[in-house]
Motif scaffolding. Structure first.
Motif, PDB file in Angstrom:
ATOM      1  N   ILE A  74      45.116  36.938  38.847  1.00 30.39           N
ATOM      2  CA  ILE A  74      44.931  38.392  38.786  1.00 30.39           C
ATOM      3  C   ILE A  74      46.017  39.035  37.919  1.00 30.39           C
ATOM      4  N   GLU A  75      47.235  38.559  38.039  1.00 26.93           N
ATOM      5  CA  GLU A  75      48.332  39.086  37.219  1.00 26.93           C
ATOM      6  C   GLU A  75      48.039  38.914  35.730  1.00 26.93           C
ATOM      7  N   LYS A  76      47.434  37.773  35.386  1.00 21.16           N
ATOM      8  CA  LYS A  76      47.152  37.468  33.981  1.00 21.16           C
ATOM      9  C   LYS A  76      46.200  38.475  33.346  1.00 21.16           C
ATOM     10  N   THR A  77      45.380  39.125  34.172  1.00 19.57           N
ATOM     11  CA  THR A  77      44.446  40.099  33.605  1.00 19.57           C
ATOM     12  C   THR A  77      45.218  41.317  33.089  1.00 19.57           C
ATOM     13  N   GLY A  78      46.405  41.572  33.640  1.00 20.86           N
ATOM     14  CA  GLY A  78      47.209  42.720  33.225  1.00 20.86           C
ATOM     15  C   GLY A  78      46.613  44.043  33.668  1.00 20.86           C
ATOM     16  N   GLU A  79      45.572  44.021  34.505  1.00 23.90           N
ATOM     17  CA  GLU A  79      44.851  45.232  34.900  1.00 23.90           C
ATOM     18  C   GLU A  79      45.295  45.777  36.241  1.00 23.90           C
ATOM     19  N   TYR A  80      45.976  44.972  37.004  1.00 22.44           N
ATOM     20  CA  TYR A  80      46.318  45.380  38.362  1.00 22.44           C
ATOM     21  C   TYR A  80      47.819  45.644  38.454  1.00 22.44           C
ATOM     22  N   ARG A  81      48.168  46.824  38.957  1.00 23.01           N
ATOM     23  CA  ARG A  81      49.592  47.175  39.008  1.00 23.01           C
ATOM     24  C   ARG A  81      50.096  47.380  40.429  1.00 23.01           C
ATOM     25  N   GLY A  82      49.301  47.007  41.413  1.00 21.41           N
ATOM     26  CA  GLY A  82      49.717  47.187  42.804  1.00 21.41           C
ATOM     27  C   GLY A  82      50.515  46.004  43.321  1.00 21.41           C
ATOM     28  N   LEU A  83      50.635  45.933  44.621  1.00 20.85           N
ATOM     29  CA  LEU A  83      51.356  44.830  45.249  1.00 20.85           C
ATOM     30  C   LEU A  83      50.361  43.781  45.754  1.00 20.85           C
ATOM     31  N   TYR A  84      50.898  42.678  46.240  1.00 18.22           N
ATOM     32  CA  TYR A  84      50.062  41.584  46.752  1.00 18.22           C
ATOM     33  C   TYR A  84      50.478  41.201  48.161  1.00 18.22           C
ATOM     34  N   ARG A  86      36.361  44.890  48.477  1.00 18.17           N
ATOM     35  CA  ARG A  86      36.382  43.463  48.161  1.00 18.17           C
ATOM     36  C   ARG A  86      35.977  43.293  46.708  1.00 18.17           C
ATOM     37  N   ILE A  87      36.644  42.400  45.985  1.00 12.28           N
ATOM     38  CA  ILE A  87      36.330  42.251  44.569  1.00 12.28           C
ATOM     39  C   ILE A  87      34.862  41.862  44.410  1.00 12.28           C
ATOM     40  N   ALA A  88      34.272  42.369  43.321  1.00 16.86           N
ATOM     41  CA  ALA A  88      32.841  42.189  43.091  1.00 16.86           C
ATOM     42  C   ALA A  88      32.505  40.725  42.847  1.00 16.86           C
ATOM     43  N   ARG A  89      31.191  40.433  42.988  1.00 13.50           N
ATOM     44  CA  ARG A  89      30.743  39.051  42.858  1.00 13.50           C
ATOM     45  C   ARG A  89      30.460  38.644  41.425  1.00 13.50           C
ATOM     46  N   GLY A  90      31.324  39.047  40.489  1.00 11.27           N
ATOM     47  CA  GLY A  90      31.146  38.561  39.133  1.00 11.27           C
ATOM     48  C   GLY A  90      31.523  37.092  39.093  1.00 11.27           C
ATOM     49  N   ILE A  91      32.296  36.708  40.113  1.00  6.92           N
ATOM     50  CA  ILE A  91      32.769  35.329  40.194  1.00  6.92           C
ATOM     51  C   ILE A  91      31.643  34.461  40.746  1.00  6.92           C
ATOM     52  N   PRO A  92      31.319  33.361  40.068  1.00  5.99           N
ATOM     53  CA  PRO A  92      30.216  32.532  40.542  1.00  5.99           C
ATOM     54  C   PRO A  92      30.467  32.015  41.949  1.00  5.99           C
ATOM     55  N   GLY A 133      32.937  29.441  42.971  1.00  8.61           N
ATOM     56  CA  GLY A 133      33.931  29.399  41.910  1.00  8.61           C
ATOM     57  C   GLY A 133      35.283  29.818  42.444  1.00  8.61           C
ATOM     58  N   HIS A 134      36.328  29.564  41.699  1.00  3.19           N
ATOM     59  CA  HIS A 134      37.660  29.923  42.157  1.00  3.19           C
ATOM     60  C   HIS A 134      38.326  30.898  41.218  1.00  3.19           C
ATOM     61  N   LEU A 135      39.065  31.835  41.803  1.00  2.00           N
ATOM     62  CA  LEU A 135      39.768  32.837  41.015  1.00  2.00           C
ATOM     63  C   LEU A 135      40.624  32.163  39.944  1.00  2.00           C
ATOM     64  N   GLU A 136      41.256  31.097  40.378  1.00  2.00           N
ATOM     65  CA  GLU A 136      42.173  30.376  39.504  1.00  2.00           C
ATOM     66  C   GLU A 136      41.492  29.913  38.210  1.00  2.00           C
ATOM     67  N   TYR A 137      40.205  29.561  38.307  1.00  3.26           N
ATOM     68  CA  TYR A 137      39.498  29.035  37.136  1.00  3.26           C
ATOM     69  C   TYR A 137      38.580  30.063  36.487  1.00  3.26           C
ATOM     70  N   THR A 138      38.663  31.303  36.968  1.00 10.64           N
ATOM     71  CA  THR A 138      37.778  32.332  36.421  1.00 10.64           C
ATOM     72  C   THR A 138      38.416  32.959  35.193  1.00 10.64           C
ATOM     73  N   ASP A 139      37.619  33.167  34.145  1.00 10.22           N
ATOM     74  CA  ASP A 139      38.213  33.736  32.935  1.00 10.22           C
ATOM     75  C   ASP A 139      38.626  35.177  33.177  1.00 10.22           C
ATOM     76  N   THR A 182      35.994  38.129  33.315  1.00  7.01           N
ATOM     77  CA  THR A 182      35.194  38.142  34.549  1.00  7.01           C
ATOM     78  C   THR A 182      36.018  38.689  35.703  1.00  7.01           C
ATOM     79  N   LEU A 183      37.274  38.285  35.744  1.00  6.70           N
ATOM     80  CA  LEU A 183      38.147  38.723  36.822  1.00  6.70           C
ATOM     81  C   LEU A 183      38.423  40.228  36.735  1.00  6.70           C
ATOM     82  N   ILE A 184      38.570  40.729  35.521  1.00  3.85           N
ATOM     83  CA  ILE A 184      38.779  42.171  35.338  1.00  3.85           C
ATOM     84  C   ILE A 184      37.547  42.924  35.829  1.00  3.85           C
ATOM     85  N   ARG A 185      36.341  42.410  35.461  1.00  2.30           N
ATOM     86  CA  ARG A 185      35.093  43.056  35.916  1.00  2.30           C
ATOM     87  C   ARG A 185      34.998  43.032  37.437  1.00  2.30           C
TER      88      ARG A 185
END
Ligand SMILES: [Zn+2]
Length: 203
Positions: free
Chosen positions: A95-105, A173-179, A182-188, A191-194
């Motif tokens: 999620i950090e790699k997307t650069g889109e999320y600025r909150g905490l975890y 909850r994050i949308a089901r763009g993820i197959p 599938g795993h977040l770790e392997y999601t491009d 897709t993760l931004i969407r």
């Protein structure tokens, strides 16, 4: 494979115990390492044996870190009203790699899995609720970023129900763009931004 030198057989065995490495890959890697210089192999060996040195869990979000609090929890520019709950630090990295999320975890360090005997008490769920429900908690939105598999769904539902009474907190909850499966770790990243943008409010 008793015709191979013991050192080689042992290395193949050890490599084969790693996730995602089948017997053939283990053999290939071992033979590749045999061809490399002693210095390079030494450097790999040092990296492997030292991998846990100085690594700890952040006392706040439970992500893997070399400092406590971790750099994200400690960062003055992060949005403290948003908390994204993930299963592992690998998901946080994705999620950090997307650069889109600025909150905490908050890293649960696993997911509820009745078949594997993992219950809520085995995860960092109590700490998560303590952060959200504290009198002075700045958290106003919780994003459930569990993986889209059975255990991920179970975990998300559990958290959603537990958070239901806290009206000041919006849960999505994050949308089901993820197959599925599938795993977040392997999601491009796209897709993760969407998936983040299309998160669905569940409470
Ligand atoms: Zn942290």
């Amino acid at each position: 494979m008793d015709f191979l030198p013991t050192s080689v057989t042992k290395l193949i065995e050890e490599l084969g115990r790693l996730p995602g490495i089948g017997p053939k890959s283990a053999q290939r890697l071992a033979f590749h390492l045999l061809k490399r210089s002693e210095t390079k192999n030494q450097s790999l060996g040092d990296a492997v044996s030292g991998v846990k040195l100085g690594v700890m869990s952040c006392g706040t979000c439970f992500s893997l870190t070399s400092q406590d609090p971790c750099r994200i929890c400690d960062h003055s520019q992060r949005d403290r009203s948003q908390m994204c709950i993930v299963e592992t630090t690998l998901d946080l990295i994705a999620i950090e790699k997307t650069g889109e999320y600025r909150g905490l975890y908050h890293v649960l360090q696993g997911k509820i899995s009745p078949l594997d005997g993992v219950g809520p008490e085995d995860l960092r769920i109590a700490e998560c609720f303590a952060r959200i429900t504290a009198e002075d908690s700045p958290v106003r939105e919780v994003i459930l970023a569990m993986n889209p598999d059975v255990d991920g769904d179970t975990t998300a539902l559990f958290l959603q129900k537990k958070l239901m009474p806290f009206e000041k907190v919006q849960v999505s909850r994050i949308a089901r763009g993820i197959p599925s499966g599938g795993h977040l770790e392997y999601t491009d990243e796209a897709t993760l931004i969407r998936a983040l943008e299309g998160r669905v409010v569940v409470q």
